[in-house]
Design a protein around this motif. Structure first.
Motif, PDB file in Angstrom:
ATOM      1  N   LEU A  48       8.237  -3.762   6.852  1.00 14.43           N
ATOM      2  CA  LEU A  48       6.819  -3.528   6.592  1.00 14.43           C
ATOM      3  C   LEU A  48       6.366  -4.424   5.440  1.00 14.43           C
ATOM      4  CD1 LEU A  48       4.487  -1.756   7.625  1.00 14.43           C
ATOM      5  CD2 LEU A  48       5.000  -0.165   5.770  1.00 14.43           C
ATOM      6  N   VAL A  49       5.417  -5.294   5.729  1.00 10.82           N
ATOM      7  CA  VAL A  49       4.948  -6.283   4.766  1.00 10.82           C
ATOM      8  C   VAL A  49       3.557  -5.894   4.279  1.00 10.82           C
ATOM      9  CG1 VAL A  49       4.358  -8.718   4.444  1.00 10.82           C
ATOM     10  CG2 VAL A  49       6.304  -8.080   5.880  1.00 10.82           C
ATOM     11  N   ILE A  50       3.297  -6.098   2.989  1.00 13.14           N
ATOM     12  CA  ILE A  50       1.965  -5.855   2.435  1.00 13.14           C
ATOM     13  C   ILE A  50       1.419  -7.176   1.918  1.00 13.14           C
ATOM     14  CG2 ILE A  50       0.608  -4.589   0.730  1.00 13.14           C
ATOM     15  CD1 ILE A  50       2.740  -2.419   0.739  1.00 13.14           C
ATOM     16  N   LEU A  51       0.278  -7.608   2.462  1.00 13.66           N
ATOM     17  CA  LEU A  51      -0.348  -8.870   2.069  1.00 13.66           C
ATOM     18  C   LEU A  51      -1.544  -8.585   1.176  1.00 13.66           C
ATOM     19  CD1 LEU A  51      -0.310 -10.803   5.461  1.00 13.66           C
ATOM     20  CD2 LEU A  51       1.456 -10.713   3.699  1.00 13.66           C
ATOM     21  N   GLY A  52      -1.615  -9.281   0.036  1.00 16.89           N
ATOM     22  CA  GLY A  52      -2.701  -9.096  -0.917  1.00 16.89           C
ATOM     23  C   GLY A  52      -3.419 -10.387  -1.236  1.00 16.89           C
ATOM     24  N   PRO A  53      -4.108 -10.429  -2.387  1.00 16.97           N
ATOM     25  CA  PRO A  53      -4.909 -11.605  -2.747  1.00 16.97           C
ATOM     26  C   PRO A  53      -4.113 -12.902  -2.824  1.00 16.97           C
ATOM     27  CG  PRO A  53      -5.468  -9.735  -4.135  1.00 16.97           C
ATOM     28  CD  PRO A  53      -4.267  -9.328  -3.351  1.00 16.97           C
ATOM     29  N   GLU A  54      -2.807 -12.809  -3.087  1.00 15.67           N
ATOM     30  CA  GLU A  54      -2.000 -14.020  -3.189  1.00 15.67           C
ATOM     31  C   GLU A  54      -1.950 -14.801  -1.880  1.00 15.67           C
ATOM     32  OE1 GLU A  54       0.497 -10.843  -1.532  1.00 15.67           O
ATOM     33  OE2 GLU A  54      -0.844 -10.936  -3.266  1.00 15.67           O
ATOM     34  N   LEU A  55      -2.347 -14.153  -0.781  1.00 15.94           N
ATOM     35  CA  LEU A  55      -2.343 -14.816   0.524  1.00 15.94           C
ATOM     36  C   LEU A  55      -3.430 -15.880   0.635  1.00 15.94           C
ATOM     37  CD1 LEU A  55      -1.316 -14.822   3.553  1.00 15.94           C
ATOM     38  CD2 LEU A  55      -3.143 -13.170   3.991  1.00 15.94           C
ATOM     39  N   SER A  56      -4.515 -15.737  -0.138  1.00 11.73           N
ATOM     40  CA  SER A  56      -5.710 -16.556   0.074  1.00 11.73           C
ATOM     41  C   SER A  56      -5.438 -18.055   0.011  1.00 11.73           C
ATOM     42  CB  SER A  56      -6.793 -16.188  -0.943  1.00 11.73           C
ATOM     43  OG  SER A  56      -7.272 -14.873  -0.694  1.00 11.73           O
ATOM     44  N   HIS A  57      -4.496 -18.475  -0.816  1.00 10.69           N
ATOM     45  CA  HIS A  57      -4.265 -19.912  -0.955  1.00 10.69           C
ATOM     46  C   HIS A  57      -3.644 -20.524   0.300  1.00 10.69           C
ATOM     47  CE1 HIS A  57      -0.142 -18.599  -1.845  1.00 10.69           C
ATOM     48  NE2 HIS A  57       0.229 -19.824  -1.560  1.00 10.69           N
ATOM     49  N   LYS A  58      -3.194 -19.673   1.240  1.00 10.05           N
ATOM     50  CA  LYS A  58      -2.633 -20.168   2.494  1.00 10.05           C
ATOM     51  C   LYS A  58      -3.673 -20.229   3.613  1.00 10.05           C
ATOM     52  CE  LYS A  58       2.202 -18.805   1.903  1.00 10.05           C
ATOM     53  NZ  LYS A  58       3.380 -18.190   2.584  1.00 10.05           N
ATOM     54  N   LEU A  59      -4.885 -19.754   3.344  1.00  7.04           N
ATOM     55  CA  LEU A  59      -5.913 -19.664   4.372  1.00  7.04           C
ATOM     56  C   LEU A  59      -6.948 -20.769   4.187  1.00  7.04           C
ATOM     57  CD1 LEU A  59      -6.552 -15.800   4.230  1.00  7.04           C
ATOM     58  CD2 LEU A  59      -4.793 -17.017   5.527  1.00  7.04           C
ATOM     59  N   ASN A  60      -7.604 -21.145   5.267  1.00  6.76           N
ATOM     60  CA  ASN A  60      -8.732 -22.072   5.173  1.00  6.76           C
ATOM     61  C   ASN A  60      -9.771 -21.683   6.215  1.00  6.76           C
ATOM     62  OD1 ASN A  60      -8.602 -24.032   7.662  1.00  6.76           O
ATOM     63  ND2 ASN A  60      -6.472 -23.882   6.936  1.00  6.76           N
ATOM     64  N   ARG A 115       6.039  -2.860  20.787  1.00  5.89           N
ATOM     65  CA  ARG A 115       6.723  -1.592  20.526  1.00  5.89           C
ATOM     66  C   ARG A 115       5.855  -0.570  19.807  1.00  5.89           C
ATOM     67  NH1 ARG A 115      12.433  -1.849  20.939  1.00  5.89           N
ATOM     68  NH2 ARG A 115      13.137  -3.926  21.612  1.00  5.89           N
ATOM     69  N   GLY A 116       4.734  -1.015  19.231  1.00  8.31           N
ATOM     70  CA  GLY A 116       3.804  -0.076  18.629  1.00  8.31           C
ATOM     71  C   GLY A 116       4.091   0.316  17.200  1.00  8.31           C
ATOM     72  N   HIS A 117       5.139  -0.221  16.575  1.00  9.13           N
ATOM     73  CA  HIS A 117       5.422   0.160  15.195  1.00  9.13           C
ATOM     74  C   HIS A 117       4.495  -0.610  14.245  1.00  9.13           C
ATOM     75  CE1 HIS A 117       8.047  -3.392  15.905  1.00  9.13           C
ATOM     76  NE2 HIS A 117       7.648  -3.711  14.691  1.00  9.13           N
ATOM     77  N   PRO A 118       4.244  -0.060  13.045  1.00  6.35           N
ATOM     78  CA  PRO A 118       3.425  -0.792  12.069  1.00  6.35           C
ATOM     79  C   PRO A 118       4.159  -2.029  11.575  1.00  6.35           C
ATOM     80  CG  PRO A 118       4.295   1.218  11.086  1.00  6.35           C
ATOM     81  CD  PRO A 118       4.623   1.280  12.543  1.00  6.35           C
ATOM     82  N   VAL A 119       3.491  -3.164  11.669  1.00 10.86           N
ATOM     83  CA  VAL A 119       4.064  -4.434  11.236  1.00 10.86           C
ATOM     84  C   VAL A 119       3.851  -4.643   9.745  1.00 10.86           C
ATOM     85  CG1 VAL A 119       3.878  -6.943  11.471  1.00 10.86           C
ATOM     86  CG2 VAL A 119       3.788  -5.474  13.503  1.00 10.86           C
ATOM     87  N   GLY A 120       2.647  -4.271   9.282  1.00  9.30           N
ATOM     88  CA  GLY A 120       2.344  -4.481   7.874  1.00  9.30           C
ATOM     89  C   GLY A 120       0.922  -4.104   7.536  1.00  9.30           C
ATOM     90  N   LEU A 121       0.593  -4.283   6.268  1.00 11.11           N
ATOM     91  CA  LEU A 121      -0.721  -3.940   5.739  1.00 11.11           C
ATOM     92  C   LEU A 121      -1.356  -5.183   5.127  1.00 11.11           C
ATOM     93  CD1 LEU A 121       0.331  -0.714   3.792  1.00 11.11           C
ATOM     94  CD2 LEU A 121      -0.687  -0.793   6.071  1.00 11.11           C
ATOM     95  N   VAL A 122      -2.671  -5.279   5.249  1.00 10.94           N
ATOM     96  CA  VAL A 122      -3.419  -6.329   4.578  1.00 10.94           C
ATOM     97  C   VAL A 122      -4.431  -5.662   3.664  1.00 10.94           C
ATOM     98  CG1 VAL A 122      -4.807  -8.418   4.816  1.00 10.94           C
ATOM     99  CG2 VAL A 122      -3.198  -7.785   6.630  1.00 10.94           C
ATOM    100  N   GLU A 123      -4.468  -6.086   2.408  1.00 11.08           N
ATOM    101  CA  GLU A 123      -5.424  -5.523   1.455  1.00 11.08           C
ATOM    102  C   GLU A 123      -6.845  -5.739   1.970  1.00 11.08           C
ATOM    103  OE1 GLU A 123      -8.186  -5.184  -1.643  1.00 11.08           O
ATOM    104  OE2 GLU A 123      -7.561  -7.198  -1.072  1.00 11.08           O
ATOM    105  N   GLY A 124      -7.650  -4.675   1.912  1.00 14.59           N
ATOM    106  CA  GLY A 124      -8.936  -4.671   2.589  1.00 14.59           C
ATOM    107  C   GLY A 124      -9.927  -5.699   2.110  1.00 14.59           C
ATOM    108  N   ALA A 125     -10.005  -5.939   0.803  1.00 16.44           N
ATOM    109  CA  ALA A 125     -11.003  -6.877   0.287  1.00 16.44           C
ATOM    110  C   ALA A 125     -10.735  -8.295   0.762  1.00 16.44           C
ATOM    111  CB  ALA A 125     -11.041  -6.816  -1.238  1.00 16.44           C
TER     112      ALA A 125
END
Length: 310
Positions: A6-18, A93-103
């Protein structure tokens, strides 16, 4: 990925997005079968709790739950007005893969949603735009639209608090003019994008020039509006999702209930635009209502996880 990772993605992800890839993720997501979606908005202390769920055949499923508390900015210290999490579930399989911070997810999904609509409805080479609003989404809109349309030279912003508008303008790497009124910002520009949580219109149709594209984002509840009846009545209307907008957001459900327009006046949503519906309306005055939806959050969450694992 297995059920134990289970992975949690937060603001640190933004630098990988465009923005270009984010828009493409939404466009590609709309080539899959239409999503099954469900929304629930309930009152809570000093705000609302919004829960949105979606399943898309071939992509997966997910749920976003966020609190919406507009007065949080006045707290000491200030807190975000929208806070929550998105849960992504495995398509096989339906299991939770991870969470992404809402903002983070909401910012990228919301701006990319509007950019995708504009890519089909705005004039091909706009030179001017106005941003109405001073929240986090407003800054994202400035960054996103200038990325999509690098030829923009006349860029304006207006907000109820001039200091906040000036702070956003100063933070940009390009020139942004802070306007004294929404009318001054809107008159004559090719694109108007608005993200104001307002219960009464802030944009008048008689300010909008012929052939302009108006992108309305801020209204999310049944009593909220950003554009007045004149704007809604004169423009070619599109929405991001018929299911989330027409019966639930005041921007269109109020003028529909009052007979200003009918549901037949809404010419399409993002599924229709991706199929080519927008081309015939590109030279018209257009309004795109960005109401969001869990299927859009799901598409963006999948993009976030793809970038995380790259």
């Amino acid at each position: 990925m297995n059920a134990n990772d289970l992975v949690i993605l937060g603001p640190e992800l933004s630098h990988k997005l465009n923005w270009a890839d984010a828009v493409e993720a939404l466009r590609k997501g709309h080539t899959f079968p239409r999503a099954t979606i469900s929304d629930m908005l309930i009152p809570m202390s000093d705000g609302e709790l919004l829960t949105r769920s979606a399943a898309i055949p071939g992509l997966g499923a997910g749920t976003k739950s966020v609190t919406i508390r507009p007065d949080n900015r006045a707290l000491s210290p200030p807190a975000p007005s929208v806070q929550g999490l998105f849960t992504l579930f495995d398509k096989e399989r339906g299991h939770p893969v991870g969470l992404v911070e809402g903002a983070v997810l909401t910012l990228w999904k919301t701006v990319a949603d509007s950019l995708l609509g504009a890519s089909y409805l705005a004039m091909p080479k706009p030179s001017s735009m106005a941003v109405i609003g001073t929240g986090p989404i407003a800054r994202g809109l400035l960054e996103g639209y200038t990325s999509l349309y690098p030829q923009l030279t006349d860029i304006r912003i207006w907000g109820r608090t001039r200091v906040r508008a000036q702070a956003i303008a100063d933070a940009m790497t390009f020139e942004v003019t802070v306007c004294d009124s929404p009318e001054t910002a809107v008159r004559g520009v090719d694109i108007v994008t608005s993200a104001v949580g307002s219960r009464s219109p802030v944009i008048s149709g008689n300010w909008v020039k012929d052939g302009a594209h108006v992108d309305l984002i801020g209204a999310h509840g049944p009593e909220m509006r950003e554009g007045d009846d004149e704007l809604i009545a004169r423009a070619s209307l599109f929405v991001d999702s018929r299911e989330t907008v027409l019966e639930h957001i005041g921007e269109l459900c109020i003028p529909i209930s009052q007979g200003v327009i009918s549901t037949k006046d809404v010419k399409g949503d993002l599924y229709d635009l991706v199929e080519g519906e927008g081309e015939k309306h590109r030279c018209e005055t257009t309004v795109f209502k960005n109401g969001g939806g869990a299927h859009l959050d799901l598409m963006m969450a999948l993009y976030c996880f793809e970038q995380y694992y790259r």
